[in-house]
Write a protein that holds these residues in place. Structure first.
Motif, PDB file in Angstrom:
ATOM      1  N   THR A  30       0.827  -1.206   0.000  1.00  0.00           N
ATOM      2  CA  THR A  30       0.000   0.000   0.000  1.00  0.00           C
ATOM      3  C   THR A  30       0.862   1.256   0.000  1.00  0.00           C
ATOM      4  O   THR A  30       2.002   1.254   0.450  1.00  0.00           O
ATOM      5  CB  THR A  30      -0.928   0.037   1.233  1.00  0.00           C
ATOM      6  N   GLU A  88      -2.999  10.985  -0.340  1.00  0.00           N
ATOM      7  CA  GLU A  88      -3.425   9.623  -0.666  1.00  0.00           C
ATOM      8  C   GLU A  88      -4.709   9.263   0.074  1.00  0.00           C
ATOM      9  O   GLU A  88      -5.620   8.667  -0.503  1.00  0.00           O
ATOM     10  CB  GLU A  88      -2.318   8.634  -0.313  1.00  0.00           C
ATOM     11  N   ASN A  92      -7.902   8.597  -2.569  1.00  0.00           N
ATOM     12  CA  ASN A  92      -8.072   7.188  -2.922  1.00  0.00           C
ATOM     13  C   ASN A  92      -9.407   6.684  -2.378  1.00  0.00           C
ATOM     14  O   ASN A  92      -9.562   6.480  -1.174  1.00  0.00           O
ATOM     15  CB  ASN A  92      -6.924   6.356  -2.360  1.00  0.00           C
ATOM     16  N   LEU A  95      -9.356   3.112  -0.407  1.00  0.00           N
ATOM     17  CA  LEU A  95      -8.418   2.949   0.693  1.00  0.00           C
ATOM     18  C   LEU A  95      -9.035   2.206   1.876  1.00  0.00           C
ATOM     19  O   LEU A  95      -8.352   1.466   2.569  1.00  0.00           O
ATOM     20  CB  LEU A  95      -7.900   4.315   1.148  1.00  0.00           C
TER      21      LEU A  95
END
Length: 113
Positions: A30, A88, A92, A95
Motif C-alpha cells: 500500500t 493519498e 483514494n 483505501l
C-alpha cells in the motif's frame, strides 16, 4: 587515517540504510506503508551519508553547508511525507478496503474503517 575510517563507516551505513529502504518500498503493497518506509529511512540514510562527508571534509565552510542541508532535511522530509500520505487518504476511494485508518479529515466525525 581515523577520520577516513569513521567517514567511510558512516557513508557505508547510510548507503546500507538507503538500500534496505529501497527493498522495503518495493516489498510493501500500500501507498501508506511505502511512504512510511521512505520517510523514515531517507532521513536516516541521508543523515548518515552527510555526516560521513562532514567527517571526511573536516571542520570548514563546506561542512557547515552540509550541516545546514541536514537541518533542512530534518525539517522538510517529514512534512513532505505527511502531505503525500494525506493526499493519498483524501483522493483514494478504495483505501478503506485496503487498510484500516481513522478518518480525521476535519468533517467532524471520526470513524474507524
Amino acid at each position: 587515517m581515523i577520520r577516513v575510517i569513521i567517514g567511510g563507516v558512516l557513508i557505508f551505513a547510510g548507503l546500507f540504510v538507503l538500500g534496505i529502504a529501497t527493498i522495503g518500498i518495493f516489498r510493501f503493497s500500500t501507498m501508506l506503508n511505502r511512504i512510511h518506509v521512505a520517510a523514515k529511512c531517507d532521513t536516516l540514510g541521508a543523515l548518515l551519508v552527510l555526516s560521513g562527508l562532514i567527517v571526511l571534509s573536516g571542520f570548514n565552510v563546506f561542512s557547515l553547508k552540509l550541516a545546514l542541508v541536514i537541518v533542512f532535511l530534518w525539517l522538510c522530509n517529514p512534512a513532505a511525507s505527511h502531505l503525500v500520505a494525506r493526499a493519498e487518504v483524501k483522493t483514494n476511494p478504495n483505501l478503506e478496503q485496503i487498510c484500516d485508518f481513522l478518518d480525521m479529515t476535519g468533517e467532524g466525525e471520526i470513524k474507524e474503517c
